[in-house]
Design a protein around this motif. Sequence first.
Motif, PDB file in Angstrom:
ATOM      1  N   ASP A 318      43.385  31.713  48.039  1.00  0.00           N
ATOM      2  CA  ASP A 318      44.778  31.406  47.710  1.00  0.00           C
ATOM      3  C   ASP A 318      45.448  32.578  46.993  1.00  0.00           C
ATOM      4  O   ASP A 318      46.649  32.804  47.124  1.00  0.00           O
ATOM      5  N   LEU A 319      44.632  33.335  46.236  1.00  0.00           N
ATOM      6  CA  LEU A 319      45.150  34.506  45.523  1.00  0.00           C
ATOM      7  C   LEU A 319      45.156  35.756  46.400  1.00  0.00           C
ATOM      8  O   LEU A 319      45.721  36.785  46.012  1.00  0.00           O
ATOM      9  N   GLY A 320      44.465  35.693  47.543  1.00  0.00           N
ATOM     10  CA  GLY A 320      44.368  36.850  48.428  1.00  0.00           C
ATOM     11  C   GLY A 320      43.393  37.894  47.934  1.00  0.00           C
ATOM     12  O   GLY A 320      43.530  39.074  48.248  1.00  0.00           O
ATOM     13  N   ILE A 321      42.367  37.465  47.196  1.00  0.00           N
ATOM     14  CA  ILE A 321      41.397  38.424  46.636  1.00  0.00           C
ATOM     15  C   ILE A 321      39.982  38.122  47.104  1.00  0.00           C
ATOM     16  O   ILE A 321      39.018  38.607  46.515  1.00  0.00           O
ATOM     17  N   GLU A 322      39.821  37.332  48.158  1.00  0.00           N
ATOM     18  CA  GLU A 322      38.480  36.911  48.558  1.00  0.00           C
ATOM     19  C   GLU A 322      37.615  38.058  49.032  1.00  0.00           C
ATOM     20  O   GLU A 322      36.387  37.977  48.998  1.00  0.00           O
ATOM     21  N   GLN A 323      38.223  39.160  49.472  1.00  0.00           N
ATOM     22  CA  GLN A 323      37.449  40.310  49.949  1.00  0.00           C
ATOM     23  C   GLN A 323      37.421  41.448  48.930  1.00  0.00           C
ATOM     24  O   GLN A 323      37.063  42.575  49.269  1.00  0.00           O
ATOM     25  N   LYS A 324      37.784  41.151  47.687  1.00  0.00           N
ATOM     26  CA  LYS A 324      37.915  42.217  46.695  1.00  0.00           C
ATOM     27  C   LYS A 324      36.965  41.984  45.518  1.00  0.00           C
ATOM     28  O   LYS A 324      36.749  40.859  45.094  1.00  0.00           O
ATOM     29  N   ASP A 325      36.407  43.094  45.016  1.00  0.00           N
ATOM     30  CA  ASP A 325      35.600  43.034  43.800  1.00  0.00           C
ATOM     31  C   ASP A 325      36.519  43.027  42.586  1.00  0.00           C
ATOM     32  O   ASP A 325      37.673  43.456  42.645  1.00  0.00           O
ATOM     33  N   GLY A 326      35.998  42.566  41.479  1.00  0.00           N
ATOM     34  CA  GLY A 326      36.765  42.584  40.246  1.00  0.00           C
ATOM     35  C   GLY A 326      36.465  41.365  39.400  1.00  0.00           C
ATOM     36  O   GLY A 326      35.759  40.441  39.809  1.00  0.00           O
ATOM     37  N   ALA A 327      36.996  41.374  38.183  1.00  0.00           N
ATOM     38  CA  ALA A 327      36.819  40.272  37.235  1.00  0.00           C
ATOM     39  C   ALA A 327      38.141  39.549  37.080  1.00  0.00           C
ATOM     40  O   ALA A 327      39.151  40.151  36.690  1.00  0.00           O
ATOM     41  N   PHE A 328      38.141  38.257  37.366  1.00  0.00           N
ATOM     42  CA  PHE A 328      39.363  37.465  37.314  1.00  0.00           C
ATOM     43  C   PHE A 328      39.634  37.017  35.883  1.00  0.00           C
ATOM     44  O   PHE A 328      38.737  36.553  35.174  1.00  0.00           O
ATOM     45  N   ILE A 329      40.881  37.133  35.446  1.00  0.00           N
ATOM     46  CA  ILE A 329      41.290  36.733  34.097  1.00  0.00           C
ATOM     47  C   ILE A 329      41.946  35.358  34.167  1.00  0.00           C
ATOM     48  O   ILE A 329      43.035  35.216  34.729  1.00  0.00           O
ATOM     49  N   TYR A 330      41.272  34.366  33.617  1.00  0.00           N
ATOM     50  CA  TYR A 330      41.833  33.022  33.597  1.00  0.00           C
ATOM     51  C   TYR A 330      42.850  32.853  32.471  1.00  0.00           C
ATOM     52  O   TYR A 330      43.896  32.234  32.651  1.00  0.00           O
ATOM     53  N   SER A 331      42.509  33.356  31.283  1.00  0.00           N
ATOM     54  CA  SER A 331      43.381  33.190  30.118  1.00  0.00           C
ATOM     55  C   SER A 331      43.278  34.417  29.227  1.00  0.00           C
ATOM     56  O   SER A 331      42.294  35.172  29.292  1.00  0.00           O
TER      57      SER A 331
END
Length: 500
Positions: A318-331
């Motif tokens: 949904d964010l368009g990041i399924e093929q990307k590495d990285g750390a997601f920031i929730y809060s």
Amino acid sequence: MNTNIHKIIRFSVAAVLIAALSLGGGILGSRITQNNTPTETVFQDSVQPASVTTLPSGDSDAVARAFQEKFRDIAATTLPEVVEVNVTSTVTQPAFSSPFDFFFGKPGGKPQEREYQQRGLGSGVIVAKKGDTVYVLTNNHVAGEADKIDVVLSDKRNFTAELVGADSMMDLALISFTAKEDIPVAVLGDSDSLAEGDWVFAVGNPLGFQSTITAGIVSATYRDAQPGSGMSGITSYIQTDAAINQGNSGGALVNLDGEVIGINTWIASQNGGNIGLGFAIPINDAKRAIMDFIDTGSVSYSWLGVQTGEPDTSLAADLGIEQKDGAFIYSVYSNSPAAKAGLRPGDVVTRIGDSEIADSNALVRNVASLPVGKSTDFTVLRDGNSVELSVKTEKREENSGSDVSALWPGINIAPLTDDIRNQLSLKKKDEGIVIAAIAPDSIAGGSGLQQGDLVISINSEKVENARDFYRGLNAPSDEIQFRILRSGRELTIGFTKPEL
């Protein structure tokens, strides 16, 4: 079948199996060794490794003997550099005057408590000598809480030691003793040079058997602590099948050159014994800790001030990041280094300085190892665009991140799938983003928002997907209004947006 995480310190009172607590960063490509001048601790660049025994071809007996000679050389070098650490700690336990008190309790109050002396045994690695002071690296769960520490060398010399510093976050401690005579000092190698399949040797005192060396291979590198294991996420681990048991805690994991490349720390086991799943803190992660202990008696870590994790497949898509590495920031914590630098919920951190960030574990490790109070360039992915930020971290304190009321927004979201739609009894025409979890004492949590609410707009802007949600959340505004659908009714919930 449950696999448990075990510290590998041996207690003499009983075989006690307790979940272990274990950051990284350090002086890459360097070693700690002893100079010809006995009054200094010298840190010098790595030199060429010692010559490796050449294995002859075509003669299996000669090959076996060449391995044997090499292993003997490693044992002769490393066994004197690893010590036995005997500790005595004071523990407090309830004292019952009779068996009836134990089973039924004592009328009129709590049972009395008594202090007991508990003895434990672990291992340690001699990492430096400065003048007559010898420094030994071990685990925090071995010596961090000890009242009395004794060190026994492989040649049976015995010394009384004292605690220099302890760090529960990476599960390391440094102890010291005084010796005028020659003491062998271990050479610290480069744990980043390890690869799966490399020969390694575990050196320590398993179950009290002093000066034991076992052989195995590197089973995996950069192994992250499993969620719920109790192990710290601020360091990765070297996994090995070299036999490691209780009493090996704090001992050395060494390579074919006799260099220490890890500190044996914990095992995964169903029964507390070795099953070929041992884990060591990479020595590159421990090098900075050694210096900090000697200089200040403690280890300083950087704090960023975010909640991070791995978005599930549907949220990533949904964010368009399924093929990307990285750390997601929730809060993000308000007034934290992250907030001051401009990091926002929904950002994906992809790089810190020269280091690529593959996931949230890499973010935690890299942030912790950053120099406190210095600015570092961060690269983040925000709403499909790459953004560069300069982040000045702060020192991580014991209470850093404990104030949930400063957490913005304190919400985890989920796309509206058919399964969720059925669970919430939503109609086909209903669209929006679902609040999957909410921290009760967070900024948003105190507003009246609830788990299961369907967010249909933010500040009158329609929310159809996760990008819309974070775009509305991060839009410049002093106040924020959520239009939600709850149990078939539309509600508007507004609150003041914190200054990030």
